[in-house]
Design an enzyme around this catalytic site. Structure first.
Site: not given
Ligand code: PEP
Length: 253
Positions: A11, A96, A166
């Protein structure tokens, strides 16, 4: 058999010095076999990261790609540019990007086409919000998000791409989907791919993302349709990221 993949999404984090230290730690502890490992740094760090990765098995991915090839698109980075600096993969449709930067299903599909045209393999991120899950819409949402890409590019156009499920409510919240919740959605995603083409269903790697850590990775990755992980926060700590990679390598047989 699908080789597990663990991808670290850094990120908007890092610096030249911090990235070098993180990469050195990751490279030193990479499992010898049984898993592919990728890092996705911010765009400005792709080229220096490619130099750090030279001679290692680590893969380099971008976090996003432009729908455009070239021209008057200030701030954009094309798929050909990603390829030029050594990226083999790019995330597209991360939640995001969808929620903060307005990437619609159509934009995500256009990014998929742009990436493939430059031989950059897309990792298509899909997942429902908490409200959508509570309303019982999880399957419909992921089906729509995946369908937008699949319908645009067809079976041949999709082959080789990667899907990352996700759930938005699990990203960066510390609240992981249970292995049962994740497996249920992964199985539905695989069924959607298999309905388009049996080989696509068999061969497509479907990663889970959302607060994966060393402590919960093995349980998640042991499920039949979970082929590794997309890792945010935990990918910024070499030891934690390596524990996740080891868990994935342990499921390869
Ligand atoms: C992501 O941003 O793809 C993610 C899975 O973040 P986290 O592992 O911090 O939940």
């Amino acid at each position: 058999m699908r080789l597990p993949l663990v991808a670290g999404n850094w990120k908007l984090n890092g610096s030249l010095a911090a990235n070098r230290e993180l990469l050195q730690g990751v490279i030193a502890g990479l499992p010898a076999a049984g898993v592919e490992v990728m890092v996705c740094p911010p765009a400005v760090y792709l080229a220096p990261t490619a130099a750090e990765l030279a001679g290692t098995t680590l893969l380099l991915g971008a976090q996003d790609v432009s729908t455009q090839d070239q021209g008057a698109y200030t701030g954009e980075v094309s798929a050909a540019m990603l390829r030029d600096v050594g990226c083999t993969h790019t995330l597209i449709g991360h939640s995001e990007r969808r929620t903060l930067f307005g990437d619609t299903d159509d934009v995500v599909a256009a990014k998929f086409v742009a990436a493939r045209a430059a031989s950059v393999q897309p990792v298509v991120c899909i997942g429902e919000t908490l409200e959508e899950r509570q309303a019982g819409d999880t399957m419909a949402v992921v089906r729509r998000q995946l369908g937008a890409v699949l319908n645009k590019v067809g079976v041949d156009g999709f082959a080789g791409a990667i899907v990352a499920y996700e759930p938005v409510w699990a990203i960066g919240t510390g609240q992981t989907a249970t292995p049962e919740q994740a497996q249920e959605v992964h199985a539905a995603i695989r069924a959607q791919l298999a309905a388009a083409d049996a080989k696509l269903g068999d061969r497509t790697r479907i990663l889970y993302g959302g607060s994966v850590k060393g402590a919960n990775a093995a349980d998640l990755f042991s499920r039949q349709d979970i082929d590794g992980g997309l890792i945010g926060g935990a990918s910024l700590k070499a030891g934690e990221f390596l524990a996740i990679c080891e868990a994935a390598a342990g499921t390869d047989s």
